[in-house]
Design a protein around this motif. Structure first.
Motif, PDB file in Angstrom:
ATOM      1  N   GLU A   1       0.826  -1.221   0.000  1.00  0.00           N
ATOM      2  CA  GLU A   1       0.000   0.000   0.000  1.00  0.00           C
ATOM      3  C   GLU A   1       0.857   1.267   0.000  1.00  0.00           C
ATOM      4  N   GLN A   2       2.079   1.134   0.484  1.00  0.00           N
ATOM      5  CA  GLN A   2       2.936   2.312   0.668  1.00  0.00           C
ATOM      6  C   GLN A   2       3.795   2.642  -0.557  1.00  0.00           C
ATOM      7  N   ILE A   3       3.897   1.710  -1.494  1.00  0.00           N
ATOM      8  CA  ILE A   3       4.828   1.924  -2.613  1.00  0.00           C
ATOM      9  C   ILE A   3       4.062   2.030  -3.935  1.00  0.00           C
ATOM     10  N   PRO A   4       4.643   2.692  -4.942  1.00  0.00           N
ATOM     11  CA  PRO A   4       3.939   2.861  -6.225  1.00  0.00           C
ATOM     12  C   PRO A   4       3.669   1.518  -6.893  1.00  0.00           C
ATOM     13  N   SER A   5       2.543   1.420  -7.602  1.00  0.00           N
ATOM     14  CA  SER A   5       2.225   0.171  -8.307  1.00  0.00           C
ATOM     15  C   SER A   5       3.140   0.006  -9.527  1.00  0.00           C
ATOM     16  N   LYS A   6       3.617   1.133 -10.079  1.00  0.00           N
ATOM     17  CA  LYS A   6       4.539   1.075 -11.202  1.00  0.00           C
ATOM     18  C   LYS A   6       5.963   1.091 -10.658  1.00  0.00           C
ATOM     19  N   ARG A   7       6.602  -0.065 -10.710  1.00  0.00           N
ATOM     20  CA  ARG A   7       7.958  -0.218 -10.168  1.00  0.00           C
ATOM     21  C   ARG A   7       8.543  -1.486 -10.762  1.00  0.00           C
ATOM     22  N   GLN A   8       9.835  -1.699 -10.544  1.00  0.00           N
ATOM     23  CA  GLN A   8      10.476  -2.941 -10.985  1.00  0.00           C
ATOM     24  C   GLN A   8      10.611  -3.867  -9.787  1.00  0.00           C
ATOM     25  N   ASN A   9      10.157  -5.115  -9.946  1.00  0.00           N
ATOM     26  CA  ASN A   9      10.134  -6.083  -8.840  1.00  0.00           C
ATOM     27  C   ASN A   9      11.160  -7.174  -9.073  1.00  0.00           C
ATOM     28  N   LEU A  10      12.009  -7.403  -8.073  1.00  0.00           N
ATOM     29  CA  LEU A  10      13.065  -8.404  -8.176  1.00  0.00           C
ATOM     30  C   LEU A  10      12.943  -9.363  -6.994  1.00  0.00           C
ATOM     31  N   LEU A  11      12.545 -10.603  -7.276  1.00  0.00           N
ATOM     32  CA  LEU A  11      12.357 -11.611  -6.224  1.00  0.00           C
ATOM     33  C   LEU A  11      13.441 -12.670  -6.313  1.00  0.00           C
ATOM     34  N   PHE A  12      14.051 -12.954  -5.162  1.00  0.00           N
ATOM     35  CA  PHE A  12      15.087 -13.984  -5.089  1.00  0.00           C
ATOM     36  C   PHE A  12      14.718 -14.964  -3.985  1.00  0.00           C
ATOM     37  N   SER A  13      14.751 -16.251  -4.304  1.00  0.00           N
ATOM     38  CA  SER A  13      14.369 -17.256  -3.325  1.00  0.00           C
ATOM     39  C   SER A  13      15.091 -18.559  -3.642  1.00  0.00           C
ATOM     40  N   ALA A  14      15.480 -19.285  -2.597  1.00  0.00           N
ATOM     41  CA  ALA A  14      16.149 -20.576  -2.807  1.00  0.00           C
ATOM     42  C   ALA A  14      15.142 -21.639  -3.211  1.00  0.00           C
ATOM     43  N   THR A  15      13.883 -21.472  -2.764  1.00  0.00           N
ATOM     44  CA  THR A  15      12.815 -22.405  -3.123  1.00  0.00           C
ATOM     45  C   THR A  15      11.574 -21.608  -3.498  1.00  0.00           C
ATOM     46  N   TYR A  16      10.696 -22.231  -4.269  1.00  0.00           N
ATOM     47  CA  TYR A  16       9.446 -21.571  -4.663  1.00  0.00           C
ATOM     48  C   TYR A  16       8.241 -22.467  -4.372  1.00  0.00           C
ATOM     49  N   PRO A  17       7.961 -22.691  -3.075  1.00  0.00           N
ATOM     50  CA  PRO A  17       6.738 -23.434  -2.734  1.00  0.00           C
ATOM     51  C   PRO A  17       5.508 -22.583  -3.057  1.00  0.00           C
ATOM     52  N   GLU A  18       4.334 -23.188  -2.893  1.00  0.00           N
ATOM     53  CA  GLU A  18       3.076 -22.518  -3.263  1.00  0.00           C
ATOM     54  C   GLU A  18       2.919 -21.156  -2.594  1.00  0.00           C
ATOM     55  N   LYS A  19       3.311 -21.057  -1.330  1.00  0.00           N
ATOM     56  CA  LYS A  19       3.126 -19.791  -0.608  1.00  0.00           C
ATOM     57  C   LYS A  19       4.002 -18.672  -1.173  1.00  0.00           C
ATOM     58  N   VAL A  20       5.210 -19.016  -1.614  1.00  0.00           N
ATOM     59  CA  VAL A  20       6.085 -18.004  -2.220  1.00  0.00           C
ATOM     60  C   VAL A  20       5.492 -17.553  -3.559  1.00  0.00           C
ATOM     61  N   LEU A  21       4.920 -18.494  -4.302  1.00  0.00           N
ATOM     62  CA  LEU A  21       4.282 -18.144  -5.579  1.00  0.00           C
ATOM     63  C   LEU A  21       3.073 -17.226  -5.353  1.00  0.00           C
ATOM     64  N   GLU A  22       2.370 -17.435  -4.233  1.00  0.00           N
ATOM     65  CA  GLU A  22       1.242 -16.547  -3.886  1.00  0.00           C
ATOM     66  C   GLU A  22       1.743 -15.127  -3.653  1.00  0.00           C
ATOM     67  N   ILE A  23       2.835 -15.008  -2.912  1.00  0.00           N
ATOM     68  CA  ILE A  23       3.435 -13.691  -2.672  1.00  0.00           C
ATOM     69  C   ILE A  23       3.866 -13.062  -3.995  1.00  0.00           C
ATOM     70  N   ALA A  24       4.512 -13.868  -4.827  1.00  0.00           N
ATOM     71  CA  ALA A  24       4.993 -13.364  -6.119  1.00  0.00           C
ATOM     72  C   ALA A  24       3.836 -12.829  -6.956  1.00  0.00           C
ATOM     73  N   SER A  25       2.691 -13.522  -6.927  1.00  0.00           N
ATOM     74  CA  SER A  25       1.547 -13.087  -7.736  1.00  0.00           C
ATOM     75  C   SER A  25       0.975 -11.757  -7.238  1.00  0.00           C
ATOM     76  N   LYS A  26       1.157 -11.466  -5.960  1.00  0.00           N
ATOM     77  CA  LYS A  26       0.699 -10.164  -5.428  1.00  0.00           C
ATOM     78  C   LYS A  26       1.624  -9.035  -5.871  1.00  0.00           C
ATOM     79  N   ILE A  27       2.883  -9.377  -6.065  1.00  0.00           N
ATOM     80  CA  ILE A  27       3.893  -8.355  -6.347  1.00  0.00           C
ATOM     81  C   ILE A  27       4.037  -8.081  -7.843  1.00  0.00           C
TER      82      ILE A  27
END
Length: 412
Positions: free
Chosen positions: A175-201
Protein backbone atom coordinates in the motif's frame (compact mmCIF):
# COMPACT_ATOMS: atom_id res chain seq x y z
CA UNK A 1 32.31 -13.68 -20.10
CA UNK A 2 33.56 -10.86 -17.83
CA UNK A 3 31.79 -8.05 -15.97
CA UNK A 4 32.99 -5.63 -18.66
CA UNK A 5 30.62 -7.34 -21.11
CA UNK A 6 27.61 -5.88 -19.27
CA UNK A 7 28.64 -2.37 -20.29
CA UNK A 8 28.58 -1.08 -16.70
CA UNK A 9 30.07 2.33 -15.99
CA UNK A 10 33.74 2.74 -15.05
CA UNK A 11 33.28 3.41 -11.29
CA UNK A 12 31.41 0.09 -10.93
CA UNK A 13 33.97 -1.83 -13.00
CA UNK A 14 36.76 -0.32 -10.91
CA UNK A 15 35.06 -1.48 -7.68
CA UNK A 16 34.64 -5.00 -9.10
CA UNK A 17 38.29 -5.05 -10.11
CA UNK A 18 39.50 -3.88 -6.69
CA UNK A 19 37.36 -6.61 -5.08
CA UNK A 20 39.03 -9.19 -7.33
CA UNK A 21 35.79 -9.98 -9.21
CA UNK A 22 36.28 -10.64 -12.91
CA UNK A 23 33.79 -13.24 -14.10
CA UNK A 24 30.08 -13.19 -13.21
CA UNK A 25 28.47 -16.26 -11.64
CA UNK A 26 25.70 -18.10 -13.49
CA UNK A 27 22.92 -16.20 -11.74
CA UNK A 28 24.64 -12.85 -12.35
CA UNK A 29 25.17 -13.68 -16.03
CA UNK A 30 21.45 -14.40 -16.45
CA UNK A 31 19.86 -11.78 -14.17
CA UNK A 32 21.92 -8.60 -14.67
CA UNK A 33 20.96 -8.08 -18.37
CA UNK A 34 17.27 -8.63 -17.55
CA UNK A 35 17.31 -6.08 -14.71
CA UNK A 36 19.09 -3.58 -16.99
CA UNK A 37 16.24 -4.13 -19.47
CA UNK A 38 13.79 -3.04 -16.72
CA UNK A 39 12.12 -6.46 -16.47
CA UNK A 40 10.61 -7.99 -13.33
CA UNK A 41 12.56 -11.03 -12.10
CA UNK A 42 11.74 -14.24 -10.21
CA UNK A 43 15.09 -15.90 -9.59
CA UNK A 44 15.70 -19.24 -7.93
CA UNK A 45 19.23 -19.87 -6.77
CA UNK A 46 20.92 -21.28 -3.69
CA UNK A 47 22.80 -19.13 -1.24
CA UNK A 48 26.38 -18.62 -2.33
CA UNK A 49 25.41 -18.21 -5.98
CA UNK A 50 26.13 -14.46 -6.04
CA UNK A 51 22.55 -13.25 -6.29
CA UNK A 52 23.08 -10.12 -4.16
CA UNK A 53 25.42 -8.58 -6.75
CA UNK A 54 22.98 -9.58 -9.49
CA UNK A 55 20.56 -6.89 -8.27
CA UNK A 56 23.03 -4.46 -6.66
CA UNK A 57 25.05 -3.91 -9.86
CA UNK A 58 22.16 -2.95 -12.19
CA UNK A 59 20.55 -0.77 -9.48
CA UNK A 60 23.82 1.15 -9.09
CA UNK A 61 24.12 1.45 -12.88
CA UNK A 62 20.62 2.97 -12.95
CA UNK A 63 21.64 5.39 -10.18
CA UNK A 64 24.61 6.57 -12.27
CA UNK A 65 22.37 7.01 -15.31
CA UNK A 66 19.89 9.17 -13.37
CA UNK A 67 21.68 11.79 -11.30
CA UNK A 68 18.73 12.82 -9.15
CA UNK A 69 18.68 16.43 -7.92
CA UNK A 70 17.79 17.72 -4.48
CA UNK A 71 17.27 15.80 -1.25
CA UNK A 72 17.58 12.03 -1.81
CA UNK A 73 14.33 10.09 -2.03
CA UNK A 74 13.97 6.35 -1.47
CA UNK A 75 14.22 4.82 -4.95
CA UNK A 76 15.24 1.29 -3.90
CA UNK A 77 13.69 -0.84 -1.15
CA UNK A 78 15.36 -4.17 -0.35
CA UNK A 79 13.69 -6.52 2.14
CA UNK A 80 15.76 -9.24 3.84
CA UNK A 81 14.62 -11.81 6.44
CA UNK A 82 17.45 -11.35 8.96
CA UNK A 83 19.44 -8.47 10.38
CA UNK A 84 22.74 -10.00 9.29
CA UNK A 85 21.61 -10.38 5.69
CA UNK A 86 20.30 -6.79 5.62
CA UNK A 87 23.65 -5.49 6.92
CA UNK A 88 25.53 -7.49 4.30
CA UNK A 89 23.32 -6.30 1.42
CA UNK A 90 23.95 -2.69 2.51
CA UNK A 91 27.68 -3.38 2.63
CA UNK A 92 27.58 -4.77 -0.92
CA UNK A 93 25.92 -1.54 -2.10
CA UNK A 94 28.62 0.47 -0.30
CA UNK A 95 31.53 -1.61 -1.62
CA UNK A 96 30.35 -1.51 -5.24
CA UNK A 97 29.62 2.25 -5.16
CA UNK A 98 32.96 3.10 -3.55
CA UNK A 99 34.42 4.86 -6.62
CA UNK A 100 31.35 6.86 -7.65
CA UNK A 101 31.72 10.64 -7.43
CA UNK A 102 28.20 10.94 -6.08
CA UNK A 103 27.50 7.89 -3.96
CA UNK A 104 23.99 6.68 -3.15
CA UNK A 105 22.94 7.27 0.46
CA UNK A 106 22.07 3.98 2.12
CA UNK A 107 20.32 3.14 5.39
CA UNK A 108 19.85 -0.25 7.05
CA UNK A 109 16.61 -0.53 9.03
CA UNK A 110 16.80 -3.49 11.42
CA UNK A 111 15.71 -4.45 14.90
CA UNK A 112 18.14 -4.63 17.79
CA UNK A 113 19.61 -1.21 17.00
CA UNK A 114 18.65 2.38 17.87
CA UNK A 115 15.44 3.25 15.98
CA UNK A 116 15.82 6.98 16.66
CA UNK A 117 19.10 7.11 14.68
CA UNK A 118 17.48 5.12 11.86
CA UNK A 119 14.54 7.56 11.77
CA UNK A 120 16.95 10.49 11.65
CA UNK A 121 18.81 8.92 8.70
CA UNK A 122 15.53 8.39 6.83
CA UNK A 123 14.37 11.98 7.47
CA UNK A 124 17.69 13.38 6.21
CA UNK A 125 17.12 11.57 2.90
CA UNK A 126 18.24 8.20 1.60
CA UNK A 127 18.40 6.67 -1.90
CA UNK A 128 18.46 3.03 -0.82
CA UNK A 129 16.74 1.36 2.12
CA UNK A 130 17.67 -2.19 3.14
CA UNK A 131 15.33 -3.44 5.85
CA UNK A 132 13.87 -6.35 7.73
CA UNK A 133 10.05 -6.42 7.38
CA UNK A 134 9.36 -5.94 11.10
CA UNK A 135 11.44 -2.79 11.48
CA UNK A 136 10.22 -1.07 8.31
CA UNK A 137 6.57 -1.76 9.20
CA UNK A 138 7.26 -0.30 12.64
CA UNK A 139 8.57 2.88 10.99
CA UNK A 140 5.66 2.95 8.52
CA UNK A 141 3.23 2.76 11.46
CA UNK A 142 4.89 5.88 12.91
CA UNK A 143 4.34 7.65 9.55
CA UNK A 144 8.05 8.49 9.44
CA UNK A 145 8.97 7.21 5.98
CA UNK A 146 7.93 8.13 2.43
CA UNK A 147 8.04 5.20 0.00
CA UNK A 148 6.06 6.85 -2.81
CA UNK A 149 9.17 7.27 -5.02
CA UNK A 150 10.27 3.61 -4.92
CA UNK A 151 11.43 2.34 -8.33
CA UNK A 152 12.90 -1.02 -7.26
CA UNK A 153 11.34 -3.49 -4.82
CA UNK A 154 13.73 -6.34 -4.00
CA UNK A 155 12.79 -9.39 -1.91
CA UNK A 156 15.89 -11.34 -0.91
CA UNK A 157 15.39 -14.86 0.51
CA UNK A 158 11.61 -14.61 0.01
CA UNK A 159 10.98 -18.16 1.25
CA UNK A 160 12.78 -17.44 4.52
CA UNK A 161 10.65 -14.32 5.05
CA UNK A 162 7.56 -16.48 4.65
CA UNK A 163 8.78 -18.70 7.49
CA UNK A 164 8.84 -15.55 9.63
CA UNK A 165 5.20 -14.63 8.90
CA UNK A 166 5.89 -12.08 6.17
CA UNK A 167 2.77 -12.89 4.13
CA UNK A 168 0.47 -11.01 6.52
CA UNK A 169 2.71 -7.92 6.44
CA UNK A 170 3.12 -7.75 2.66
CA UNK A 171 -0.24 -6.10 1.91
CA UNK A 172 0.52 -3.27 4.35
CA UNK A 173 3.83 -2.67 2.64
CA UNK A 174 2.47 -2.76 -0.92
CA UNK A 175 0.00 0.00 0.00
CA UNK A 176 2.94 2.31 0.67
CA UNK A 177 4.83 1.92 -2.61
CA UNK A 178 3.94 2.86 -6.22
CA UNK A 179 2.22 0.17 -8.31
CA UNK A 180 4.54 1.08 -11.20
CA UNK A 181 7.96 -0.22 -10.17
CA UNK A 182 10.48 -2.94 -10.98
CA UNK A 183 10.13 -6.08 -8.84
CA UNK A 184 13.06 -8.40 -8.18
CA UNK A 185 12.36 -11.61 -6.22
CA UNK A 186 15.09 -13.98 -5.09
CA UNK A 187 14.37 -17.26 -3.32
CA UNK A 188 16.15 -20.58 -2.81
CA UNK A 189 12.81 -22.40 -3.12
CA UNK A 190 9.45 -21.57 -4.66
CA UNK A 191 6.74 -23.43 -2.73
CA UNK A 192 3.08 -22.52 -3.26
CA UNK A 193 3.13 -19.79 -0.61
CA UNK A 194 6.08 -18.00 -2.22
CA UNK A 195 4.28 -18.14 -5.58
CA UNK A 196 1.24 -16.55 -3.89
CA UNK A 197 3.44 -13.69 -2.67
CA UNK A 198 4.99 -13.36 -6.12
CA UNK A 199 1.55 -13.09 -7.74
CA UNK A 200 0.70 -10.16 -5.43
CA UNK A 201 3.89 -8.35 -6.35
CA UNK A 202 4.24 -8.98 -10.08
CA UNK A 203 2.26 -10.54 -12.93
CA UNK A 204 4.93 -10.48 -15.65
CA UNK A 205 8.13 -11.69 -14.03
CA UNK A 206 10.89 -13.31 -16.06
CA UNK A 207 11.84 -16.63 -14.42
CA UNK A 208 15.51 -17.48 -13.87
CA UNK A 209 15.80 -20.85 -12.16
CA UNK A 210 19.19 -22.42 -11.46
CA UNK A 211 19.32 -26.09 -10.56
CA UNK A 212 20.73 -26.99 -7.13
CA UNK A 213 23.41 -29.21 -8.66
CA UNK A 214 24.89 -26.18 -10.43
CA UNK A 215 25.54 -24.46 -7.11
CA UNK A 216 26.84 -27.39 -4.99
CA UNK A 217 29.01 -29.23 -7.49
CA UNK A 218 32.22 -27.68 -6.08
CA UNK A 219 31.51 -29.03 -2.58
CA UNK A 220 33.12 -32.27 -1.39
CA UNK A 221 30.38 -33.89 0.72
CA UNK A 222 31.31 -36.38 3.42
CA UNK A 223 29.09 -38.46 5.72
CA UNK A 224 30.89 -39.85 8.80
CA UNK A 225 29.37 -42.42 11.14
CA UNK A 226 30.00 -41.72 14.83
CA UNK A 227 28.26 -42.18 18.18
CA UNK A 228 26.68 -38.97 19.49
CA UNK A 229 28.93 -38.80 22.54
CA UNK A 230 32.08 -39.00 20.36
CA UNK A 231 31.22 -36.20 17.91
CA UNK A 232 33.11 -33.51 19.83
CA UNK A 233 36.32 -35.56 19.98
CA UNK A 234 35.98 -36.56 16.32
CA UNK A 235 35.53 -32.92 15.27
CA UNK A 236 38.69 -31.91 17.15
CA UNK A 237 40.55 -34.77 15.48
CA UNK A 238 39.37 -33.74 11.99
CA UNK A 239 40.21 -30.07 12.55
CA UNK A 240 43.76 -30.94 13.64
CA UNK A 241 44.39 -33.49 10.87
CA UNK A 242 42.85 -31.63 7.92
CA UNK A 243 43.85 -28.13 9.07
CA UNK A 244 40.66 -26.38 7.90
CA UNK A 245 41.18 -22.63 8.27
CA UNK A 246 37.63 -21.32 8.65
CA UNK A 247 34.99 -23.78 9.87
CA UNK A 248 31.23 -23.28 10.36
CA UNK A 249 29.60 -25.89 12.62
CA UNK A 250 25.79 -26.16 12.68
CA UNK A 251 24.14 -27.06 15.97
CA UNK A 252 20.53 -27.91 16.83
CA UNK A 253 20.23 -25.48 19.76
CA UNK A 254 21.67 -22.17 20.94
CA UNK A 255 22.77 -23.72 24.24
CA UNK A 256 24.65 -26.52 22.48
CA UNK A 257 26.45 -23.91 20.34
CA UNK A 258 27.51 -21.98 23.47
CA UNK A 259 28.61 -25.11 25.34
CA UNK A 260 30.65 -26.58 22.50
CA UNK A 261 32.33 -23.25 21.69
CA UNK A 262 33.40 -22.97 25.35
CA UNK A 263 34.65 -26.56 25.33
CA UNK A 264 36.72 -26.01 22.15
CA UNK A 265 38.27 -22.83 23.59
CA UNK A 266 39.53 -24.95 26.50
CA UNK A 267 41.23 -27.20 23.94
CA UNK A 268 43.01 -24.19 22.40
CA UNK A 269 40.75 -23.45 19.42
CA UNK A 270 39.69 -19.89 18.54
CA UNK A 271 36.01 -20.76 18.79
CA UNK A 272 32.81 -18.74 19.32
CA UNK A 273 29.05 -19.30 19.15
CA UNK A 274 26.57 -17.44 16.95
CA UNK A 275 22.78 -17.51 17.34
CA UNK A 276 19.62 -15.48 17.77
CA UNK A 277 19.90 -15.13 21.55
CA UNK A 278 22.98 -12.91 21.25
CA UNK A 279 22.25 -9.20 21.11
CA UNK A 280 22.77 -7.46 17.77
CA UNK A 281 26.10 -5.91 18.71
CA UNK A 282 27.52 -9.29 19.77
CA UNK A 283 26.28 -10.88 16.54
CA UNK A 284 27.91 -8.14 14.44
CA UNK A 285 31.26 -8.40 16.27
CA UNK A 286 31.27 -12.20 16.09
CA UNK A 287 30.60 -12.19 12.34
CA UNK A 288 33.30 -9.58 11.73
CA UNK A 289 35.84 -11.59 13.74
CA UNK A 290 34.94 -14.75 11.81
CA UNK A 291 35.27 -12.94 8.47
CA UNK A 292 38.64 -11.50 9.52
CA UNK A 293 39.90 -14.97 10.60
CA UNK A 294 40.15 -13.99 14.26
CA UNK A 295 37.76 -16.87 14.89
CA UNK A 296 38.62 -20.25 13.35
CA UNK A 297 35.56 -22.27 14.37
CA UNK A 298 32.05 -20.81 14.60
CA UNK A 299 29.34 -22.90 16.27
CA UNK A 300 26.04 -21.66 14.91
CA UNK A 301 22.31 -22.21 14.88
CA UNK A 302 20.53 -22.14 11.51
CA UNK A 303 20.62 -18.33 11.60
CA UNK A 304 23.82 -18.60 9.52
CA UNK A 305 22.43 -21.14 7.04
CA UNK A 306 21.10 -18.56 4.60
CA UNK A 307 22.23 -15.42 2.95
CA UNK A 308 25.34 -14.61 4.96
CA UNK A 309 28.27 -13.67 2.75
CA UNK A 310 31.34 -15.04 4.49
CA UNK A 311 34.21 -15.67 2.11
CA UNK A 312 36.66 -18.57 2.30
CA UNK A 313 34.76 -20.92 4.63
CA UNK A 314 36.73 -24.08 3.95
CA UNK A 315 34.49 -26.51 5.81
CA UNK A 316 30.86 -26.74 6.97
CA UNK A 317 30.01 -29.35 9.60
CA UNK A 318 26.51 -30.68 10.31
CA UNK A 319 27.21 -31.59 13.93
CA UNK A 320 23.43 -31.96 14.20
CA UNK A 321 21.59 -32.73 10.97
CA UNK A 322 19.15 -30.16 9.58
CA UNK A 323 15.44 -30.91 9.71
CA UNK A 324 14.82 -30.75 5.97
CA UNK A 325 16.74 -31.60 2.77
CA UNK A 326 16.33 -27.97 1.63
CA UNK A 327 18.08 -26.81 4.82
CA UNK A 328 20.88 -29.27 4.10
CA UNK A 329 21.53 -27.54 0.75
CA UNK A 330 21.38 -24.09 2.39
CA UNK A 331 23.87 -25.11 5.07
CA UNK A 332 26.47 -26.68 2.83
CA UNK A 333 26.12 -23.70 0.47
CA UNK A 334 28.07 -21.62 3.01
CA UNK A 335 31.27 -23.13 1.59
CA UNK A 336 32.56 -23.29 -2.01
CA UNK A 337 31.34 -19.76 -2.76
CA UNK A 338 32.34 -17.65 -5.76
CA UNK A 339 33.75 -20.61 -7.66
CA UNK A 340 35.98 -21.88 -4.84
CA UNK A 341 35.95 -25.44 -3.53
CA UNK A 342 34.97 -26.53 -0.03
CA UNK A 343 34.06 -29.48 2.18
CA UNK A 344 30.79 -30.32 3.93
CA UNK A 345 30.84 -32.97 6.68
CA UNK A 346 27.75 -34.55 8.24
CA UNK A 347 27.90 -36.64 11.41
CA UNK A 348 25.65 -39.71 11.24
CA UNK A 349 24.65 -41.12 14.62
CA UNK A 350 22.44 -44.03 15.66
CA UNK A 351 19.64 -41.53 16.22
CA UNK A 352 19.78 -39.63 12.91
CA UNK A 353 21.03 -42.30 10.48
CA UNK A 354 17.57 -42.94 8.98
CA UNK A 355 16.89 -39.20 8.69
CA UNK A 356 20.05 -38.76 6.62
CA UNK A 357 18.75 -41.38 4.18
CA UNK A 358 15.73 -39.11 3.61
CA UNK A 359 18.01 -36.09 3.06
CA UNK A 360 20.01 -38.11 0.51
CA UNK A 361 16.89 -39.25 -1.30
CA UNK A 362 15.35 -35.77 -1.53
CA UNK A 363 18.69 -34.11 -2.43
CA UNK A 364 19.53 -36.72 -5.09
CA UNK A 365 22.82 -37.70 -3.49
CA UNK A 366 24.29 -40.99 -2.33
CA UNK A 367 27.36 -40.52 -0.15
CA UNK A 368 29.82 -43.14 1.01
CA UNK A 369 29.35 -43.63 4.76
CA UNK A 370 32.83 -43.27 6.26
CA UNK A 371 34.20 -44.37 9.62
CA UNK A 372 37.28 -42.82 11.20
CA UNK A 373 39.64 -45.11 13.09
CA UNK A 374 39.13 -44.75 16.83
CA UNK A 375 35.63 -43.26 16.37
CA UNK A 376 33.77 -46.20 14.79
CA UNK A 377 29.99 -46.26 15.20
CA UNK A 378 28.87 -48.82 17.80
CA UNK A 379 25.31 -50.12 17.97
CA UNK A 380 22.44 -50.38 15.49
CA UNK A 381 20.80 -47.32 13.88
CA UNK A 382 17.33 -46.70 15.28
CA UNK A 383 14.39 -47.40 13.01
CA UNK A 384 11.57 -44.98 13.72
CA UNK A 385 8.33 -46.94 13.61
CA UNK A 386 5.16 -45.31 12.46
CA UNK A 387 2.22 -45.51 14.82
CA UNK A 388 -0.52 -48.01 14.00
CA UNK A 389 -3.26 -46.73 11.73
CA UNK A 390 -6.58 -46.12 13.50
CA UNK A 391 -9.20 -48.87 13.07
CA UNK A 392 -12.35 -47.38 11.64
CA UNK A 393 -15.38 -47.69 13.89
CA UNK A 394 -13.40 -48.67 17.01
CA UNK A 395 -12.95 -45.15 18.36
CA UNK A 396 -15.54 -43.86 20.83
CA UNK A 397 -17.81 -41.12 19.52
CA UNK A 398 -18.54 -37.92 21.47
CA UNK A 399 -22.03 -39.28 22.25
CA UNK A 400 -20.54 -42.47 23.71
CA UNK A 401 -18.18 -40.44 25.88
CA UNK A 402 -21.02 -38.22 27.14
CA UNK A 403 -23.17 -41.29 27.95
CA UNK A 404 -20.29 -42.82 29.93
CA UNK A 405 -19.75 -39.56 31.85
CA UNK A 406 -23.46 -39.35 32.76
CA UNK A 407 -23.49 -42.98 33.86
CA UNK A 408 -20.52 -42.36 36.16
CA UNK A 409 -22.28 -39.35 37.74
CA UNK A 410 -25.46 -41.37 38.31
CA UNK A 411 -23.48 -44.12 40.02
CA UNK A 412 -21.76 -41.73 42.44
Amino acid sequence: MTFYDFGLKEPINKALEKMGLQKPTQIQEKVIPLVLEKLDIMAKAQTGSGKTASFVLPILENFLNNQYEGKPKIRTLVLAPTRELAIQVSKTFEDLSKYMNKKPKIVTLIGGEDISQQLLDVQQGRDIVVATPGRILDIISKKQINLSFVEYLVLDEADKMLDLGFQEELDLLLEQIPSKRQNLLFSATYPEKVLEIASKITKEAKEVFLEEKETVELITQRAIKVNSENRSALLRDLLKKDKYEKVLVFMATNRAADNLAAKFRKYGFNAESFHGHLDQEERNYTLEDFKNKEIDVLFSSDIAARGLHIDDITCVVNYDLPRSPADYIHRIGRTARAGKSGTAISFLTLENYEHFKLIEKRSNINLEKEEIEGFELKGTPLNKKKGEAPVKGKRKSKKDKLREARAKKENL
